[in-house]
Structures are given as structure tokens and as C-alpha cells.
Design a protein around this motif. Sequence first.
Motif, mmCIF file in Angstrom:
data_model
loop_
_atom_site.group_PDB
_atom_site.id
_atom_site.type_symbol
_atom_site.label_atom_id
_atom_site.label_comp_id
_atom_site.label_asym_id
_atom_site.label_seq_id
_atom_site.Cartn_x
_atom_site.Cartn_y
_atom_site.Cartn_z
ATOM 1 N N ARG A 163 0.830 -0.708 0.150
ATOM 2 C CA ARG A 163 -0.088 0.008 -0.243
ATOM 3 C C ARG A 163 1.020 1.330 0.313
ATOM 4 O O ARG A 163 0.723 2.136 -0.767
ATOM 5 N N SER A 164 1.906 0.997 0.644
ATOM 6 C CA SER A 164 3.102 2.786 0.857
ATOM 7 C C SER A 164 3.572 2.368 -0.126
ATOM 8 O O SER A 164 3.474 3.840 -0.786
ATOM 9 N N ASN A 188 1.403 3.999 -3.558
ATOM 10 C CA ASN A 188 0.482 5.279 -2.284
ATOM 11 C C ASN A 188 1.300 6.313 -3.091
ATOM 12 O O ASN A 188 1.383 7.481 -3.577
ATOM 13 N N LYS A 214 1.914 9.425 -5.871
ATOM 14 C CA LYS A 214 2.487 10.868 -5.704
ATOM 15 C C LYS A 214 2.729 11.912 -7.004
ATOM 16 O O LYS A 214 3.340 13.045 -6.359
#
Length: 85
Positions: free
Chosen positions: A76-77, A80, A84
Motif C-alpha cells: 500500500r505504501s 501510494n 504521488k
Amino acid sequence: MFRPKLPDVPTLPTTTVTPQHMQAPAPLAGRPVAPYVGIGAGAVAAVVVVGIVLTALLAALAVSAVSVAIAAAVLRSLVNGAHKR
């Protein structure tokens, strides 16, 4: 050259069995206790073995759940962080 040498299969000694006359056991005053002790010890051993196996399976499940949760957090990190940029 590199093949292991297996031992020869041992032969069992042959013996002759002669029939023996058995005497009838004397009647007991009460019920025998020995068979019930053996059954109880076997049952206790079975319960202990099943408990150990279930505990090991539960520990394996917990470790698997934690590792999946950590992998999900890392993915997930990463996802994400890629959005970005």
C-alpha cells in the motif's frame, strides 16, 4: 562408484512353537482396574497430542496473518508513493 551399498536383508531365525496348556484365571473379587487405567492414559495422551497440534496450527495461522498484514502495508505504501510522484 558413488552408489551407496545397502545392507543385506536379515533373515529371521525359525523357531518351532510347542502348544502349552493354559490354566483358567482365578475369578476376581471385583472389577479389574488395569484396562481402565490403560484407556485413561491413552486418552490423556491423545488429548495432549491434539492440543499441541492445534496450538501449533494456531501459532502458524497467527504468523501467517501478521506476515500478510505487513506485506499489505508495504504494498500500500509503495502504491501510494507511486501515485504521488
